[in-house]
Motif scaffolding. Structure first.
Motif, PDB file in Angstrom:
ATOM      1  N   ASP A  97       0.815  -1.206   0.000  1.00 43.66           N
ATOM      2  CA  ASP A  97       0.000   0.000   0.000  1.00 43.66           C
ATOM      3  C   ASP A  97       0.857   1.267   0.000  1.00 43.66           C
ATOM      4  OD1 ASP A  97      -2.725   0.212  -0.115  1.00 43.66           O
ATOM      5  OD2 ASP A  97      -2.850   1.047   1.928  1.00 43.66           O
ATOM      6  N   GLU A  98       1.962   1.169   0.716  1.00 45.68           N
ATOM      7  CA  GLU A  98       2.886   2.315   0.805  1.00 45.68           C
ATOM      8  C   GLU A  98       3.792   2.398  -0.408  1.00 45.68           C
ATOM      9  OE1 GLU A  98       3.305   4.731   3.029  1.00 45.68           O
ATOM     10  OE2 GLU A  98       1.844   4.112   4.544  1.00 45.68           O
ATOM     11  N   GLY A  99       3.640   1.439  -1.327  1.00 43.68           N
ATOM     12  CA  GLY A  99       4.481   1.455  -2.528  1.00 43.68           C
ATOM     13  C   GLY A  99       5.878   0.920  -2.286  1.00 43.68           C
ATOM     14  N   LYS A 100       6.025   0.072  -1.241  1.00 47.76           N
ATOM     15  CA  LYS A 100       7.340  -0.543  -0.994  1.00 47.76           C
ATOM     16  C   LYS A 100       7.406  -1.894  -1.702  1.00 47.76           C
ATOM     17  CE  LYS A 100       8.136   2.332   2.615  1.00 47.76           C
ATOM     18  NZ  LYS A 100       8.644   3.669   2.312  1.00 47.76           N
ATOM     19  N   ALA A 101       8.594  -2.282  -2.106  1.00 45.03           N
ATOM     20  CA  ALA A 101       8.799  -3.649  -2.585  1.00 45.03           C
ATOM     21  C   ALA A 101       8.618  -4.582  -1.386  1.00 45.03           C
ATOM     22  CB  ALA A 101      10.201  -3.787  -3.156  1.00 45.03           C
ATOM     23  N   PHE A 102       8.169  -5.819  -1.652  1.00 40.92           N
ATOM     24  CA  PHE A 102       7.901  -6.739  -0.547  1.00 40.92           C
ATOM     25  C   PHE A 102       8.516  -8.103  -0.861  1.00 40.92           C
ATOM     26  CE2 PHE A 102       5.298  -9.766   1.864  1.00 40.92           C
ATOM     27  CZ  PHE A 102       5.438  -9.230   3.132  1.00 40.92           C
ATOM     28  N   VAL A 103       9.291  -8.621   0.095  1.00 43.72           N
ATOM     29  CA  VAL A 103       9.941  -9.929  -0.055  1.00 43.72           C
ATOM     30  C   VAL A 103       9.553 -10.787   1.136  1.00 43.72           C
ATOM     31  CG1 VAL A 103      12.161 -11.153  -0.165  1.00 43.72           C
ATOM     32  CG2 VAL A 103      11.891  -8.959  -1.338  1.00 43.72           C
ATOM     33  N   THR A 104       9.266 -12.055   0.876  1.00 38.60           N
ATOM     34  CA  THR A 104       8.878 -12.963   1.955  1.00 38.60           C
ATOM     35  C   THR A 104       9.358 -14.387   1.661  1.00 38.60           C
ATOM     36  OG1 THR A 104       7.000 -13.809   3.221  1.00 38.60           O
ATOM     37  CG2 THR A 104       6.603 -13.401   0.891  1.00 38.60           C
ATOM     38  N   ALA A 105       9.456 -15.183   2.750  1.00 39.27           N
ATOM     39  CA  ALA A 105       9.752 -16.620   2.600  1.00 39.27           C
ATOM     40  C   ALA A 105       8.526 -17.431   2.994  1.00 39.27           C
ATOM     41  CB  ALA A 105      10.929 -16.987   3.503  1.00 39.27           C
ATOM     42  N   ASN A 106       7.395 -16.745   3.090  1.00 41.47           N
ATOM     43  CA  ASN A 106       6.198 -17.278   3.742  1.00 41.47           C
ATOM     44  C   ASN A 106       5.290 -18.005   2.751  1.00 41.47           C
ATOM     45  OD1 ASN A 106       3.762 -17.512   5.122  1.00 41.47           O
ATOM     46  ND2 ASN A 106       4.064 -15.586   6.213  1.00 41.47           N
ATOM     47  N   LYS A 107       5.499 -19.335   2.624  1.00 35.18           N
ATOM     48  CA  LYS A 107       4.718 -20.110   1.644  1.00 35.18           C
ATOM     49  C   LYS A 107       3.234 -20.155   1.985  1.00 35.18           C
ATOM     50  CE  LYS A 107       7.196 -22.982   4.467  1.00 35.18           C
ATOM     51  NZ  LYS A 107       8.575 -23.368   4.639  1.00 35.18           N
ATOM     52  N   ALA A 108       2.930 -20.220   3.302  1.00 33.29           N
ATOM     53  CA  ALA A 108       1.514 -20.300   3.693  1.00 33.29           C
ATOM     54  C   ALA A 108       0.785 -19.037   3.235  1.00 33.29           C
ATOM     55  CB  ALA A 108       1.410 -20.477   5.202  1.00 33.29           C
ATOM     56  N   MET A 109       1.404 -17.897   3.457  1.00 34.64           N
ATOM     57  CA  MET A 109       0.759 -16.630   3.076  1.00 34.64           C
ATOM     58  C   MET A 109       0.633 -16.523   1.551  1.00 34.64           C
ATOM     59  SD  MET A 109       1.728 -12.739   4.156  1.00 34.64           S
ATOM     60  CE  MET A 109       3.241 -12.576   3.233  1.00 34.64           C
ATOM     61  N   ILE A 110       1.678 -16.910   0.819  1.00 34.63           N
ATOM     62  CA  ILE A 110       1.606 -16.787  -0.650  1.00 34.63           C
ATOM     63  C   ILE A 110       0.587 -17.782  -1.220  1.00 34.63           C
ATOM     64  CG2 ILE A 110       2.923 -17.012  -2.810  1.00 34.63           C
ATOM     65  CD1 ILE A 110       3.482 -14.415  -1.236  1.00 34.63           C
ATOM     66  N   ALA A 111       0.524 -18.995  -0.629  1.00 31.31           N
ATOM     67  CA  ALA A 111      -0.457 -19.975  -1.121  1.00 31.31           C
ATOM     68  C   ALA A 111      -1.888 -19.473  -0.895  1.00 31.31           C
ATOM     69  CB  ALA A 111      -0.251 -21.324  -0.430  1.00 31.31           C
ATOM     70  N   HIS A 112      -2.118 -18.805   0.228  1.00 36.16           N
ATOM     71  CA  HIS A 112      -3.479 -18.345   0.533  1.00 36.16           C
ATOM     72  C   HIS A 112      -3.789 -16.975  -0.085  1.00 36.16           C
ATOM     73  CE1 HIS A 112      -4.923 -21.404   3.383  1.00 36.16           C
ATOM     74  NE2 HIS A 112      -3.655 -21.537   3.704  1.00 36.16           N
ATOM     75  N   HIS A 113      -2.809 -16.068  -0.056  1.00 32.97           N
ATOM     76  CA  HIS A 113      -3.113 -14.664  -0.407  1.00 32.97           C
ATOM     77  C   HIS A 113      -2.215 -14.123  -1.523  1.00 32.97           C
ATOM     78  CE1 HIS A 113      -5.611 -14.638   3.149  1.00 32.97           C
ATOM     79  NE2 HIS A 113      -4.587 -15.024   3.885  1.00 32.97           N
ATOM     80  N   GLY A 114      -1.432 -15.009  -2.159  1.00 29.56           N
ATOM     81  CA  GLY A 114      -0.479 -14.547  -3.172  1.00 29.56           C
ATOM     82  C   GLY A 114      -1.126 -13.773  -4.300  1.00 29.56           C
ATOM     83  N   LEU A 115      -2.337 -14.207  -4.706  1.00 33.39           N
ATOM     84  CA  LEU A 115      -2.992 -13.536  -5.832  1.00 33.39           C
ATOM     85  C   LEU A 115      -3.366 -12.103  -5.476  1.00 33.39           C
ATOM     86  CD1 LEU A 115      -5.460 -16.097  -7.398  1.00 33.39           C
ATOM     87  CD2 LEU A 115      -3.424 -15.094  -8.426  1.00 33.39           C
ATOM     88  N   SER A 116      -3.992 -11.929  -4.318  1.00 32.49           N
ATOM     89  CA  SER A 116      -4.423 -10.566  -3.982  1.00 32.49           C
ATOM     90  C   SER A 116      -3.197  -9.693  -3.701  1.00 32.49           C
ATOM     91  CB  SER A 116      -5.410 -10.570  -2.809  1.00 32.49           C
ATOM     92  OG  SER A 116      -4.777 -11.013  -1.647  1.00 32.49           O
ATOM     93  N   LEU A 117      -2.128 -10.282  -3.146  1.00 29.46           N
ATOM     94  CA  LEU A 117      -0.912  -9.487  -2.943  1.00 29.46           C
ATOM     95  C   LEU A 117      -0.293  -9.101  -4.287  1.00 29.46           C
ATOM     96  CD1 LEU A 117       0.673 -11.344   0.124  1.00 29.46           C
ATOM     97  CD2 LEU A 117      -0.517  -9.142   0.116  1.00 29.46           C
ATOM     98  N   ALA A 118      -0.327 -10.044  -5.246  1.00 31.84           N
ATOM     99  CA  ALA A 118       0.228  -9.744  -6.575  1.00 31.84           C
ATOM    100  C   ALA A 118      -0.598  -8.645  -7.255  1.00 31.84           C
ATOM    101  CB  ALA A 118       0.259 -11.007  -7.428  1.00 31.84           C
ATOM    102  N   GLU A 119      -1.911  -8.683  -7.049  1.00 33.20           N
ATOM    103  CA  GLU A 119      -2.772  -7.621  -7.624  1.00 33.20           C
ATOM    104  C   GLU A 119      -2.401  -6.269  -7.033  1.00 33.20           C
ATOM    105  OE1 GLU A 119      -6.646  -9.174  -6.758  1.00 33.20           O
ATOM    106  OE2 GLU A 119      -6.570 -10.532  -8.485  1.00 33.20           O
ATOM    107  N   GLN A 120      -2.206  -6.278  -5.704  1.00 32.20           N
ATOM    108  CA  GLN A 120      -1.848  -5.029  -5.025  1.00 32.20           C
ATOM    109  C   GLN A 120      -0.478  -4.523  -5.499  1.00 32.20           C
ATOM    110  OE1 GLN A 120      -2.196  -5.631  -0.773  1.00 32.20           O
ATOM    111  NE2 GLN A 120      -1.796  -3.459  -0.383  1.00 32.20           N
ATOM    112  N   ALA A 121       0.462  -5.447  -5.667  1.00 34.68           N
ATOM    113  CA  ALA A 121       1.807  -5.061  -6.118  1.00 34.68           C
ATOM    114  C   ALA A 121       1.744  -4.483  -7.536  1.00 34.68           C
ATOM    115  CB  ALA A 121       2.738  -6.267  -6.065  1.00 34.68           C
ATOM    116  N   ALA A 122       0.920  -5.117  -8.395  1.00 36.47           N
ATOM    117  CA  ALA A 122       0.803  -4.645  -9.781  1.00 36.47           C
ATOM    118  C   ALA A 122       0.199  -3.236  -9.816  1.00 36.47           C
ATOM    119  CB  ALA A 122      -0.050  -5.619 -10.590  1.00 36.47           C
ATOM    120  N   LEU A 123      -0.802  -3.044  -8.977  1.00 40.73           N
ATOM    121  CA  LEU A 123      -1.475  -1.743  -8.897  1.00 40.73           C
ATOM    122  C   LEU A 123      -0.490  -0.638  -8.524  1.00 40.73           C
ATOM    123  CD1 LEU A 123      -4.574  -1.444  -9.243  1.00 40.73           C
ATOM    124  CD2 LEU A 123      -4.722  -1.190  -6.752  1.00 40.73           C
TER     125      LEU A 123
END
Ligand SMILES: NC(=O)c1ccc[n+]([C@@H]2O[C@H](COP(=O)([O-])OP(=O)(O)OC[C@H]3O[C@@H](n4cnc5c(N)ncnc54)[C@H](OP(=O)(O)O)[C@@H]3O)[C@@H](O)[C@H]2O)c1
Length: 435
Positions: A97-123
């Motif tokens: 939201d703040e326009g920062k790049a985001f890096v994670t090792a969190n497979k559980a979060m990416i498996a559940h929320h990766g799509l919406s996070l990718a949408e937010q990152a693209a935006l």
């Protein structure tokens, strides 16, 4: 040289401290490759007083993890906390939201929320990266997104959980049963105190969902990964598999099934029989391995440490280096709005061979009952082994290998046997991995 890439690091556990150590040890190599310095500016964990074996004095300590996202002196937020939801997800959303790049090792979060996070990152036009979320130190996300980018991927499969692989390969080596090897894995630090996610196949399912999204350009669909863990595998199954020329491995498999006319996505985690000559059979202990079959590249094998401070930090820092270089590639290899929605494939369509183990009462007629069910369901039996009785009137193991055929026939045979007083436990079915 450009300005340093400024990083806020949330989570100072195994991976977080590994990243600090790696950035310090390989500082000049990383700087030359990234074209600029990678500089941690702020850190956070729960307990400020804990000695973590690394020097935290150069970094600002932030009491409120979420406050990291808004800091003006931060370019990248690095989340190494864990958990599919909770503070990790709140931080991810706030950072993007703040326009920062985001890096994670969190497979559980990416498996559940990766799509919406990718949408937010693209935006926001910022990178979202998670190399370490799949198979720890193995650069398989990069391998698929970049190295194999020219290929249509036909199938992806692999050993995605080091805990299960350690337990299975030690069961094979020692002849011991599952419970004993789980206890040993915990004592040696290869299994968590609560190993449920690992042994039930959930952790492997998280990684498989991410891999199939990248490999097939599919929307991440963790809900439709069909996962069975290793808790029902007995030492006797491993011995039996060995006699037939196989080892047992927990394998995550994803492929596109077009047999019903519409492309559908098959995503499964299963203990499988793997032929001794197959590269996955040689993968023992906590090692991970991923095979991707490209239509031009052929079989690609990625193998290495699936966890641990050093290997996981290596993958995390590779993402940071990419960001420092200005890589803005789509997180799942194609732009998120172009990812395809595949319906889940009908597993009954799978054509293959299976190992089926029955535990039965030791009385006449039981074998005839099982073979009749197989015949009625049109399952053709390649071999059948009855293991000697444990004691008079006790439980007997009957193991069989089927000829190649549709999985729906095996399912039907098991339905015919369901509720039979001859069976003392539900049968265990392990697919035989196709070459
Ligand atoms: N370990 C591996 O080999 C490995 C491999 C691949 C991927 N990963 C992933 O990497 C991530 C981190 O794993 P890890 O093994 O490093 O975990 P860890 O050792 O348990 O460390 C977690 C860190 O997060 C902090 N933390 C937890 N809850 C918090 C909260 N509510 N608020 C603030 N800080 C909090 C902890 O603080 P305290 O230290 O103060 O308690 C700790 O520093 C996870 O997503 C994991 O799935 C790990």
């Amino acid at each position: 040289m450009s300005d340093p890439l400024r990083i806020a690091l949330a989570g100072l556990g195994t991976v977080g401290t590994g990243v600090i150590e790696l950035l310090e040890t390989n500082r000049s190599t990383i700087e030359r490759r990234a074209g600029r310095a990678l500089q941690i500016v702020a850190v956070n964990a729960r307990d400020r007083t804990r000695d973590r074996g690394v020097d935290l004095s150069p970094f600002a300590w932030v009491d409120d993890m979420q406050a990291m996202a808004a800091r003006a002196d931060v370019d990248v937020v690095l989340e190494l906390v864990g958990g599919s939801d909770g503070p990790a997800l709140t931080l991810a959303r706030a950072a993007l939201d703040e326009g920062k790049a985001f890096v994670t090792a969190n497979k559980a979060m990416i498996a559940h929320h990766g799509l919406s996070l990718a949408e937010q990152a693209a935006l926001r036009g910022v990178p979202l990266k998670f190399e370490a979320a799949v198979a720890g130190g193995i650069p398989v996300v990069k391998g698929l997104r970049e190295g194999a980018a020219a290929n249509r991927i036909e199938r992806i499969y692999g050993i995605l959980n080091g805990t299960c692989n350690y337990i299975l390969s030690e069961m094979e080596r020692t002849g011991a049963d599952f419970d004993a090897m789980l206890a040993e894995a915990q004592a040696k630090g290869f299994a968590e105190a609560d190993p449920t996610f690992d042994i039930e196949g959930v952790d492997a399912a998280h990684k498989l969902a991410i891999l199939s999204a990248i490999g097939f350009g599919a929307r991440v669909d963790f809900a439709n990964v069909d996962a069975t863990g290793i808790g029902e595998v007995r030492a006797a199954d491993i011995t039996q598999a060995g006699t037939l020329g196989y080892v047992v491995r927990l394998v995550g498999i994803a492929s596109i099934d077009e047999s019903d006319g519409t492309p559908a996505l098959l995503q499964r985690v299963r203990p499988c029989l793997v032929a001794r000559g197959h590269p996955l059979a040689a993968v023992t202990g906590p090692t991970n391995a991923v095979v991707a079959e490209g239509n031009f590249s052929g079989r690609l094998l990625f193998q290495g440490a699936g966890a641990g401070a050093g290997p996981t930090a290596s993958a995390v820092v590779a993402d940071l280096i990419d960001i420092a270089r200005g890589d803005l590639g789509a997180p799942f290899s194609v732009p998120v709005e172009e990812l395809e929605t595949f319906p889940p494939a009908d597993p009954g369509n799978r054509i293959g061979r299976d190992y089926i183990r029955f535990t039965v009462t030791d009385r006449p007629g039981v074998l005839a009952e099982i073979t009749a069910a197989m015949r009625d369901a049109e399952v053709s039996i390649e071999s059948l082994i009855q293991r000697g009785r444990d004691h008079e009137g006790g439980e007997v193991l009957v193991a069989m290998v089927t000829h190649e055929g549709p999985e729906r026939c095996v399912t039907k045979a098991l339905e015919l046997l369901d509720g039979s007083p001859s069976l003392t436990a539900p049968p265990l079915v392990m697919p035989i991995l196709k070459d």
